[in-house]
Design an enzyme around this catalytic site. Structure first.
Site, PDB file in Angstrom:
ATOM      1  N   CYS A  24       6.302  21.829   3.208  1.00  0.00           N
ATOM      2  CA  CYS A  24       6.985  23.093   3.258  1.00  0.00           C
ATOM      3  C   CYS A  24       6.223  24.166   3.972  1.00  0.00           C
ATOM      4  O   CYS A  24       5.118  23.981   4.426  1.00  0.00           O
ATOM      5  CB  CYS A  24       7.168  23.569   1.836  1.00  0.00           C
ATOM      6  N   ASN A 261       2.453  23.585  -0.637  1.00  0.00           N
ATOM      7  CA  ASN A 261       2.785  22.918   0.611  1.00  0.00           C
ATOM      8  C   ASN A 261       1.854  21.732   0.690  1.00  0.00           C
ATOM      9  O   ASN A 261       0.669  21.886   0.936  1.00  0.00           O
ATOM     10  CB  ASN A 261       2.565  23.869   1.795  1.00  0.00           C
ATOM     11  N   GLY A 262       2.393  20.577   0.407  1.00  0.00           N
ATOM     12  CA  GLY A 262       1.514  19.420   0.432  1.00  0.00           C
ATOM     13  C   GLY A 262       2.057  18.301  -0.408  1.00  0.00           C
ATOM     14  O   GLY A 262       3.245  18.260  -0.699  1.00  0.00           O
ATOM     15  N   MET A 506      -4.176 -10.312  15.253  1.00  0.00           N
ATOM     16  CA  MET A 506      -2.796 -10.812  15.174  1.00  0.00           C
ATOM     17  C   MET A 506      -2.238 -10.550  13.771  1.00  0.00           C
ATOM     18  O   MET A 506      -2.931 -10.100  12.886  1.00  0.00           O
ATOM     19  CB  MET A 506      -2.688 -12.296  15.535  1.00  0.00           C
ATOM     20  N   GLU A 923      -0.803   2.268  22.728  1.00  0.00           N
ATOM     21  CA  GLU A 923      -1.648   3.446  22.803  1.00  0.00           C
ATOM     22  C   GLU A 923      -2.708   3.225  23.862  1.00  0.00           C
ATOM     23  O   GLU A 923      -3.616   2.447  23.680  1.00  0.00           O
ATOM     24  CB  GLU A 923      -2.335   3.707  21.472  1.00  0.00           C
ATOM     25  N   LYS A 974      -1.809  -2.686  10.241  1.00  0.00           N
ATOM     26  CA  LYS A 974      -2.846  -1.833   9.663  1.00  0.00           C
ATOM     27  C   LYS A 974      -2.315  -0.423   9.402  1.00  0.00           C
ATOM     28  O   LYS A 974      -2.829   0.542   9.954  1.00  0.00           O
ATOM     29  CB  LYS A 974      -4.071  -1.785  10.570  1.00  0.00           C
TER      30      LYS A 974
END
Lengths: 1528, 520
Positions: A24, A261-262, A506, A923, A974
């Site tokens: 929030c 907020n969290g 893998m 990535e 992962k």
């Protein structure tokens, strides 16, 4: 009212309500001197409205997730309205309580509630003054349909004080009334709308108005708030972003004392521990009434609500607000070396009382007397404040939320990790954190108490005989406890030789434990949960300063008191105990402590049926021991042997823990484990996660000692002591990683937090032993657990001694073995699919798909248990959508160039472009040469460009060249972890496209540092959409319980596409613990997501994709039937290209040239695009065959049709019998008949209103076309987000990667800029802001220049104040930035080429930096340069010691500046001074070079230095002088 | 495991044979003992595959734990390697010498480089075990009281015997020859598998309690041809005793037929009745007996000395005939092969991990080339007639060239017109493979007269005993069949696979459960 769509409070299908998240915007405005005014309310409302973008709305855009305001009790106003509305008179302030109460809409139920409340008030001896219906204007406010469904009847209740001694005592009475009423009414089964009853506030000091509203609706809905006589000295506001959109008015915030907020990651544990503590609580303030308060934590609350419950309870039982908060959310004190002794002692003492409520948090709290705010220990939320000359404080998640004249600003600051910001209205001042905490820490002699009270392992009398290695009995014991050859080979030996959780590669393609023919360890039935989107994972390696394993164990004392007794507990620094330590504990006698050893083994003759009775016996003995006053329980299986069977220690220990929690006795005792069973990190995680305090894994030690004696490891290096030491070290690292994955930083809060999902355990097992753990498909019961146990026992102690094999079995769990467990990829499937793909051999493909799909073989997955129904009306295959169309729905997974070779990467891209599917960069950027189409029409451009946490090569040009931008939140193999590309894989080419240095390793952080919450994700989606408006933005999530809920939030954050990856997904390198034990099958994930999105009517706005071990057309069809429109493949295409599942990607030795950068091995690559194309066509053809059989012509008609699936009629498997897939196969509940079940509506990204679209693009039209210079001046506000990004996109689209000449477009802004100012700002664009800016300034900076400085006339000194927010210049690749003032946390992280000058930075500065130059002309926060592998930082540090203390020296060294360096620094400061007019800059320049040399320190990464030295010796042209990376 | 980069750094080098010029003078083993260091470095080439194809269906039939023991050898832990080797393989010293090593054909390293020398390593581990005295008799600690009869002492029978004995059953092995070992003893010549190696294992099994009975011919007496094992034994003065099959079955709680596929495929072309034409087994058996009985000091009954020899058929047995004849001192050597010469590399239709059908030069071919200057093999030849020297003895073979690229109506090849050739010779050895088991032992078990009136043994179309792989049960309760007599002619390692599997099935039959391990 339609009650069907009230918030589901119970699981529906795969949806589990407790996994709803929210996050929030929070803020407050207050007058420091406590002056009441109405303008405070108006200002707070402005603050709230300015954070509208931090909230969210669902499918129905008029239904917000929640907004609210907390004010002081507006006495004047209330006096008036009470008299006007109900004709009653209020007594004076303090002698009455008032509250806003949500009541049922059904009149009779409402009356019942009111009567009950009144009778409770009477019981408590107080008087009812009256009830006032709160005027609400749903129509005027434009409340949406969803919100109206759950709208309660809102009244205010006024209670008069009677016969109470003081105001505090009256407040306590009000609390009792509130708790008793809630307990009694909210769970009243006789009322249909029972859970509408909710007491927002009931206090003599504060008043709350809130609801399921959008921020803009709050004032209109509650006309009360606009009354001029409604005044307050404080107003706290909150706007909520919930993942779901079920009507839930009570979850709106603020809570009764706080707004949050969290997210609390450790909630389950916190709740359990609170419950357990209730047994020891007594309060002089409440006496026997205390029982009626329990349970303190109310069911059906959000995590914030639970936190509020406990905070309120602590407050009401005598603690101060700030004291309670300091205990619940302590600073990271354990590794804080510069913290004062007293303060550490204070925190340490508190840690003996309560575990931290861990998770990202910005908490604003108030009781009317104080208002304050606090940030979590790692600073994972933004909070900025202004203090004005006219005594106001404005605190909010963003700056610029309330316009304040520059000259009125006295101070601009931010909340810092773990620090508290507090205003004392009575004293009329801001209390500095240091003062506050030193006051608290000096209240009592904590240090003395600790020294006298705490018991340390080293204090204990050594045990008599410490058991060592017993070689003779070792092998059978190992077998009995399920050890295999793989345990040693893959887990234990690498754990100690590498000192970390072992790494593999893998995906996991072996059978789910509940479908495996092998007897599996109970641990294998549990999957680790992980943080995604709604909270960040923690980098436990680079941010180790926040992590801690130390715990106090043993009896707690009454939480409601504070005494020296409270820390009379046993301090355990490391939860893994040596044999010597556990024998000390067995003999403990300090302070009259006694330990009771409980033998958990039982006689073999008892048989399988005896297991449950034995568990009961163990619980009974444990409870007796607690009742008899033993302080420690030691559960031991040392007696296991031929005649004694050891039940799983996990089962025993968790059962004992749950039993003691239930009986509220758990906190009276420490639970120590002495067991031969646990050895892997995952095992320890589970034991601790289910409540164990410490573990002695004696058999793991013995096994390793034996290996050392047998020559398996170097015996000289690994002496027995060293083995234990290394083992504990490796496990500690592993524990940190698993905790970090979930965003948890202390073991104390991880303990008992149960952050796991069970797959394949029956409800009776879960309820009995693992209470409240999600287990959604049922599974094996105690009988099978016992069978597995006895199978292992028999293997170890076979009757016939001749069959006691001399070696451990190898069940082929990690690597395939003949006769071992099933794997998705085995020799036959690999050989067949390669033959099929290479020769376009349909027969071979049929063999392959038959084997994979075959029921017997298929049973390693959940989809193996499903059957496609045959339609009574099948269609001709020719009527089915052609294969070529289906291929467009296929993608290959994200595999970076780096994890795989360029040959493999490009072949995949060509293949996918040929068939109209999409390949994914992974990535690691992509070489711009690949964006061009080749002469034969082929293209190597990846349609999907991934944006992952490392942001490698993510430039404006890269983003522009995409059809889809995929934000990788998690990865199946992962989830919750980052990645590392070892230096030996970073060759010249990879370094070039990643903007890094050859040979220097690269780190991808576990979290995206610009996504700590759902609203942050919304921001990144908005950023990316601005960076390429034509690309769809995708978010990649991993299946786990609650992923559907997260996905709902992601749709609300405006993602166009969501990928739900399964746990079987692959990786180039990941800890085996993660590959094996984190994440869940995609079948569960996609089904849950589809169900949840349909329920929320969000499904029609998003395309869903799933992947994770997809192989055949049947997989594709099942994926669609469970809800996916698109399907991803990764391993299978690689196999067609020659991959043979070596699982050596992490070693760079892939023999077939796929997962390697070794030039010699890359020559072995023999894959061709045709292979992939052939394979995918055959997959699509197979899918068409199934579609024909189902009678379905087009793919879209398949989506979500779970009714076409059946659980296999004859599940013939000793374990699978108990599996119940009906929650997976439950058709999604549609809110209405026309709810869309696949993507039909485009998301509204709101780009049309952006500053770029409305102003900048029109003004720069000419410059864009011709390159003519343009100068622009504009005001800016925090609601103008991502300024300059779309402009940059247009620049590179027209002018290419190199953009325009410097300063072609100059934009001068004034005000407070919104988040992501100048994100991916391209070459040729300059932004010069006078004012300040929020988070993410210059994110991904791609060549442009950003200057931020205070406006003229500012009344404060720029260098002492904060000017830009968190995570600025994250992933910048080139360009320059100058900030006149301090930057907040995580400045320049993952910078790979930008130059930046700033006048001070917060914690974690320059983290993971790989290139570029940074000059900090002021102080740096803690953990500077963590994980920094390239680039250089010059830091002003006249006091070198403090820089050294604040620097993370793992990868960098501190050096004096050379003359070259000095030239560079001087030039940077000159530029800084020129652009910003910085006083500091002027001062430094005027001092001359020598003082500069003295005052600055060069922070130099060691690997980078080595590279520069080598490069220089080879080619003297390269020098450290170049301000960007040497290749750029 | 292993050394991750070794496969890049170290090239495949097999343990060498003795030089041909030297080894041709004796019948001693051709394989030299491997050097530890060499084997360790070869072991390090093993890549510890995620999916070890050496264990796949194309690889080792008994699922040897190849990656495990390769690694142990690399690390120098020979004892640990031996423990792992014996997990799956009763007789690594046999397979280590004679197995064609399908594991190496399926080896993943074979995709890019020559495969790991798995077979050498296997052999070295077990030889080391014997040398070090680690392999000692381990009689079972208890006996079940059940008795098992096994007919045939080849690799299948011995593997089953070993396993069943371990399980505590009392095992009797019946062998019609004078020595135990079946094919291992008389089928494979000494230079390839020294008979002392066979005896060493048999002695060990005996010491563990297995009873071996030789010279017992189970089944109905028949008229045996001259080259038949029974004839050879009788000629050699071995007194044969006869045992009725049903008597045998009633004597034991369970019986295993492991009689091998001993019926040779004949070459019925004109002139077949001439003298000087022998089946390979006839020749090899006599040769080995002569070696063992007299050390070749006495002329054998059937020697190739000074003969012009033609071996018809190109398999392993054919090669063994060549090697043996060379050692006998033949004058010339030619080897006919019906198939075309294989390619040097795999063809598209023969992808990895299938057994590579490529041109290989076996020890005997190398030796022949050494002796006569050229490889003895002639490919794509169809024999059409034996030529009579006028005295009823063969003096040559007439052949015609075949063309495999042009199938004809009644054959997968066509004849090349005008390619007729006559090859002179004095001795022809027929090595054309085997059809199946002899039925003398089994026929009495195929029809109902007695024995509980239960079910009966039946044959497959290929004349083998009908029993499923995995269950090994013939139709007759308690009677099992394993090895070549069940699956048809195959490899020693398959015989071990079947022997082990049958033992487990029989153990379950006898006891209701079994702790014996099983290959897939």
């Amino acid at each position: 009212m339609d009650n069907r769509f009230r918030q589901p409070r119970r699981p529906v299908g795969l949806y589990r309500p407790e996994f709803e998240h929210d996050s929030c915007g929070v803020g407050f405005v207050a007058h420091i001197k406590g002056h009441y005014s109405h303008s405070i309310i108006d200002d707070a409302y402005t603050v709230l409205r300015s954070m509208d973008h931090r909230g969210a709305c669902g499918a129905d855009e008029n239904s917000g997730d929640g907004a609210g305001i907390l004010t002081a009790l507006p006495h004047q106003f209330l006096q008036r309205v009470v008299e006007e509305d109900i004709g009653a008179r209020l007594p004076e302030t303090g002698s009455y309580g008032a509250g806003t109460i949500f009541l049922p809409q059904v009149t009779e139920e409402r009356e019942k509630c009111k009567q009950t409340v009144e009778s409770i008030i009477a019981d408590q001896g107080q008087t009812v003054i009256g009830w006032r219906a709160v005027p609400t204007c749903a129509d005027e406010a434009g409340i949406g349909r969803t919100a109206r469904l759950g709208e309660p009847y809102i009244e205010q209740l006024f209670i008069g004080a009677k016969s109470v001694v003081d105001r505090a005592a009256f407040e306590r009475k009000l609390y009792l009334i509130q708790k008793q009423a809630s307990h009694r009414l909210r769970s009243d089964p006789a009322m249909v709308q029972a859970n509408m009853f909710y007491i927002c506030s009931l206090s003599t000091r504060v008043m709350i108005y809130k609801g399921m509203l959008r921020t803009l609706q709050l004032m209109d809905y509650f006309p009360d708030l606009s009354a001029p006589d409604y005044t307050s000295h404080l107003a706290m506001v909150h706007s909520r972003f919930s993942t779901n959109t079920f009507p839930s008015w009570d979850r709106a915030q603020p809570g009764r004392f706080m707004a949050h907020n969290g997210e609390i990651n450790t909630l389950r544990g916190n709740i359990n521990w609170m419950r357990a503590r209730e047994g020891m609580m007594h309060s002089t303030l409440y006496g026997s009434d205390l029982q009626s308060v329990f349970p303190v934590v109310e069911p059906d609350c959000s995590d914030s609500g639970n936190f509020d419950n406990v905070l309120e309870f602590l407050l009401m039982t005598g603690r101060t607000l700030q004291g309670a908060i300091m205990m619940m959310v302590p600073e990271a004190w354990q590794k804080h070396e510069t913290m004062s002794r007293d303060k550490r002692a204070f925190y340490e003492f508190n840690s003996a009382l309560m575990e931290p409520w861990d998770g990202p948090a910005s908490i604003a709290f108030t009781d009317g007397r104080y208002i304050g705010a606090l940030l979590d220990r790692n600073g994972l939320r933004p909070s900025r404040y202004y203090v004005t000359h006219d005594d106001r404080v404005i605190m909010a998640s963003e700056v610029g939320v309330l316009p304040v004249a520059a000259e009125n600003i006295k101070e601009k600051g931010r909340l810092q990790p773990g620090r508290m910001f507090l205003i004392d209205f009575e004293q009329g001042r801001l209390v500095p954190d240091e003062e506050l905490k030193s006051e608290f820490s000096q209240k009592r002699p904590y240090q003395q108490w600790l020294e006298a009270g705490r018991i340390q392992l080293s204090d204990l009398v050594p045990g008599l005989d410490v058991p060592g290695l017993c070689s003779d009995t070792l092998l059978p014991r190992m077998k009995a406890f399920g050890y295999t050859a793989e345990t040693l080979h893959f887990m234990l030996i690498p754990l100690i030789t590498e000192g970390r959780d072992p790494v593999g590669s893998m995906g996991n393609d072996s059978a789910l434990a509940c479908l495996s023919d092998q007897p599996r360890m109970l641990y294998d039935y549990f999957k680790q949960l992980f943080a995604q989107v709604t909270n960040p994972a923690i980098d436990s390696i680079r941010e180790e300063i926040v992590m801690s394993l130390a715990c106090y164990v043993g009896p707690e004392h009454n939480l409601l008191e504070i005494s020296d007794q409270h820390c009379s507990r046993l301090l355990i620094e490391h939860p893994i105990l040596t044999n010597a330590e556990v024998s000390r504990l067995k003999r403990i006698s300090q302070r009259d402590w006694k330990s009771r050893e409980i033998d958990i083994t039982f006689s073999e003759s008892t048989g399988e049926e005896g297991l449950l009775a034995e568990l009961k016996r163990i619980c009974g003995e444990a409870e007796d021991a607690v009742d008899q006053g033993f302080q420690l329980l030691i559960l031991s299986d040392r007696n296991a042997g031929p005649d004694r069977v050891a039940p799983s220690m996990l089962l025993a220990s968790s059962t004992v823990h749950q039993h003691l929690v239930r009986t509220a006795k758990r906190t009276r005792v420490g639970l120590i484990i002495e067991s031969g069973e646990p050895r892997e990190v995952h095992h320890h995680c589970l034991l601790i996660g289910y409540g164990a305090d410490a573990i002695n894994p004696y058999l793991a030690y013995e096994a390793l000692w034996q290996v050392s004696r047998d020559g398996g490891i170097d015996a000289a290096q690994f002496t027995d002591d060293e083995v234990v030491k290394s083992y504990r070290k490796g496990v500690a690292k592993g524990l940190f990683k698993v905790m970090g994955k979930m965003g948890i930083s202390t073991l104390q809060s991880y303990k008992g937090a149960q952050i796991f999902e069970a797959v394949g355990l029956a409800t009776d097992v879960v309820n009995y032993a693992f209470t409240d753990t999600a287990s959604r498909v049922e599974g094996i019961g105690f009988d099978v657990l016992a069978q597995e146990l006895f199978r292992r026992h028999e293997l170890a102690y076979a009757e016939n001694i001749d069959f006691q094999s001399s070696v451990l079995p190898n069940p082929g769990e990690f690597h395939w073995r003949a006769g071992g467990g099933k794997h998705g990829w085995d020799p036959q499937t690999i050989a067949d699919v390669q033959q099929a793909a290479r020769a376009n051999d349909r027969t071979a493909y049929d063999r392959f798909s038959q084997q994979v799909n075959n029921e017997a073989r298929g049973r390693y997955t959940l989809r193996g248990l499903m059957e496609l129904k045959s339609s009574p009306r099948p269609v001709e295959i020719s009527e089915v959508e052609p294969a070529a169309d289906i291929l467009r729905r296929f993608c290959t997974g994200a595999m970076s160039l780096g994890s795989i070779s360029s040959e493999a990467h490009e072949t995949l891209a060509i293949a996918m472009n040929r068939v109209g599917g999409k390949s994914n960069t992974g990535e690691g950027g992509e070489s711009p040469e690949r964006f061009k189409t080749q002469s034969n029409g082929d293209s190597k451009r990846s349609a999907i460009k991934q944006v992952a946490s490392g942001r490698f090569g993510v430039t404006a040009w890269y983003l522009t060249n995409a059809d889809e931008l995929q934000i990788k939140i998690s990865q199946g193999a992962k989830p919750g972890e980052g990645g590392e590309l070892p230096g030996n894989k970073v060759d010249e080419q990879i370094a070039r496209i990643r903007y890094s240095t050859p040979g220097v390793g690269l780190i991808s952080p576990p979290p995206h540092h610009d996504i700590y919450s759902i609203e942050d994700l919304a921001q990144l989606i908005y950023d990316l959409k601005n960076a390429n408006p034509l690309a769809r933005v995708s978010v990649k999530l991993v299946s786990e319980v609650g992923v559907g809920t997260v996905a709902a939030g992601v749709v609300k954050a405006h993602a166009d596409h969501i990928l739900i990856a399964g746990d079987a997904g692959g990786t180039g390198a990941s800890p085996l613990t993660s590959i094996k034990h984190a994440g869940l099958p995609w079948e569960l994930g996609i089904a849950e997501t589809h169900q949840t999105l349909v329920m929320n009517d969000l499904r029609s706005r998003v395309v869903l994709q799933t992947d994770g071990g997809m192989k055949t057309g049947r997989d594709v069809v099942i994926g669609a039937l469970l809800g996916a429109e698109e399907i991803g493949f990764s391993t299978a295409p690689l196999i067609t290209l020659g991959c043979i599942m070596m699982r050596k990607c992490h070693l760079n030795t892939c023999p077939v040239g796929i997962a390697t950068q070794d030039p010699v091995l890359r020559k072995n690559f023999e894959g061709l695009p045709e292979h992939v194309v052939n394979y995918l066509f055959m997959v699509a053809e197979e899918a068409r065959g199934y579609m024909a059989q189902l009678g379905i012509r087009t793919f879209n008609e398949l989506i979500g049709r779970v009714d076409l699936l059946d659980t296999k009629e004859a599940v013939d498997h000793w374990k699978a019998d108990g599996i119940d897939l009906s929650p997976v196969l439950m058709p999604a509940l549609k809110p209405s008949a026309d709810t869309g079940v696949f993507c039909q509506i485009e998301q509204d990204h709101g780009l049309d209103a952006s500053l770029d679209k409305v102003q900048l693009l029109p003004m720069c039209k000419k410059a864009l076309q011709t390159g003519d210079a343009v100068q622009i001046e504009l005001p800016v506000a925090n609601t103008n987000r991502t300024v300059g990004t779309t402009l940059s996109h247009e620049v590179v689209k027209k002018w290419g990667e190199q953009g325009l000449p410097d300063d072609t477009i100059v934009i001068r802004l004034a005000g407070s800029a919104g988040q992501s100012l100048g994100a991916w700002l391209a070459n040729g664009v300059t932004i010069d802001l006078k004012g300040d800016a929020n988070d993410y300034v210059g994110k991904g900076l791609s060549g442009g220049r950003i200057v931020v400085s205070p406006p003229a006339g500012t009344g404060f000194s720029a260098e002492d104040n904060i000017i830009v927010g968190n995570v600025c210049l994250y992933g910048a690749t080139s360009g320059k930035a100058f900030f006149r003032g301090k930057a907040a946390e995580r400045f320049c992280i993952r910078n790979s080429g930008a130059m930046a000058v700033v006048e001070g930075v917060g914690d974690h500065g320059c983290e993971y930096m790989t290139g570029g130059r940074v000059a900090v002309l002021g102080s740096v926060g803690r953990n500077f340069a963590a994980g920094m592998s390239g680039g250089i930082a010059y830091v002003w540090a006249p006091d070198r010691r403090s820089l050294k203390a604040n620097c993370n020296l793992d990868m960098v060294g501190l050096e004096n500046l050379s003359d070259f360096d000095l030239d560079e620094l001087e030039e940077m400061i000159q530029l800084h001074h020129r652009y910003t007019g910085s006083d500091v800059g002027a001062r430094l320049l005027s001092q001359g070079r020598e003082p500069m040399k003295q005052q600055f320190v060069k922070v130099m990464p060691s690997d980078y230095k080595r590279f520069l030295e080598q490069a220089q010796s080879v080619s003297p042209g390269i020098s450290a002088r170049s301000p960007v990376s040497p290749q750029a | 495991m292993g050394k991750p980069t070794a496969f890049k750094e170290i090239v495949r080098e097999v343990v060498p044979y003795r030089p041909p010029a030297e080894r041709l003078h004796d019948f001693e083993e051709i394989l030299t003992p491997g050097e530890d260091e060499h084997l360790q470095s070869q072991g390090s080439r093993c890549m510890d595959c995620g999916v070890p194809f050496c264990q796949s269906a194309d690889g080792c039939p008994i699922d040897n734990l190849i990656p495990e023991w390769n690694d142990q050898v690399y690390q120098g832990n020979w004892r640990a390697a031996l423990d792992r080797l014996h997990q799956t393989n009763n007789f690594p010293e046999f397979t280590g010498r004679v197995c064609p090593a399908p594991c190496e054909g399926a080896c993943v390293l074979g995709i890019i480089e020559p495969a790991v020398t798995i077979k050498n390593i296997e052999n070295a581990i077990v030889d080391r075990g014997f040398e070090e005295g680690w392999i000692v008799p381990k009689p079972p600690s208890t006996r079940t009281g059940k008795t098992v009869g096994i007919v045939g002492s080849g690799p299948a029978g011995l593997a089953a015997a070993d396993q069943l004995n371990k399980a505590g059953h009392t095992v009797t092995v019946y062998e019609r020859a004078d020595r135990i070992g079946g094919l291992l003893m008389y089928g494979i010549p000494n230079m390839k598998l020294s008979k002392s190696v066979v005896d060493r294992r048999v002695d060990l099994l005996q010491a563990e309690g297995i009873e071996f009975l030789t010279g017992i011919n189970v089944g109905q007496p028949e008229d045996y041809s001259a080259g038949h094992m029974v004839s050879i034994m009788t000629e050699g003065g071995i007194g044969m005793s006869q045992l009725d099959s049903r008597e045998l079955v009633s004597r034991h709680d369970a019986v295993l037929l492991a009689t091998g596929a001993t019926v040779p495929r004949d070459l019925q072309i004109p002139g077949r009745e001439l003298s000087g034409i022998h089946f390979a087994m006839d020749y090899l058996t006599r040769s080995t007996r002569s070696l063992l009985n007299y050390g070749h000091h006495r002329a054998t009954e059937l020697s190739a000395k000074d003969q012009r020899v033609i071996v018809v058929g190109g398999g392993d047995t054919g090669a063994d005939c060549i090697g043996t004849a060379l050692r006998h001192g033949c004058r010339s050597m030619i080897n006919f092969e019906l198939l075309s010469k294989p390619t040097d590399e795999r063809t598209a239709g023969n992808p990895w991990p299938q057994w590579p059908l490529i041109y290989r030069t076996e020890y005997a071919h190398e030796e022949s080339a050494n002796r006569f200057g050229e490889d003895p093999r002639r490919f794509a030849l169809l024999s059409t007639e034996f030529i009579d020297n006028g005295k009823g003895r063969v003096s040559g073979i007439k052949t015609i060239q075949v063309d495999w690229s042009q199938p004809s109506d009644n054959a997968p090849f066509s004849l090349v017109p005008g390619s007729d050739t006559i090859w002179d010779c004095d001795l022809v050895l027929l090595s054309l493979g085997f059809l199946g088991p002899e039925h003398g032992i089994s026929d009495p078990l195929t029809q109902s007269t007695n024995i509980d009136d239960a079910k009966w043994l039946t044959y497959t179309d290929r004349s083998t005993y009908r029993a499923e792989h995995g269950s090994y049960a013939t139709g007759m309760p308690g009677v099992y069949a394993a090895g070549d007599c069940r699956r048809g002619q195959s490899l020693v390692v398959w015989a071990i696979n079947e022997g082990r599997g049958a033992a487990r099935a029989m153990d379950i039959f006898l006891m209701g459960h079994s702790s014996l391990s099983l290959p897939d």
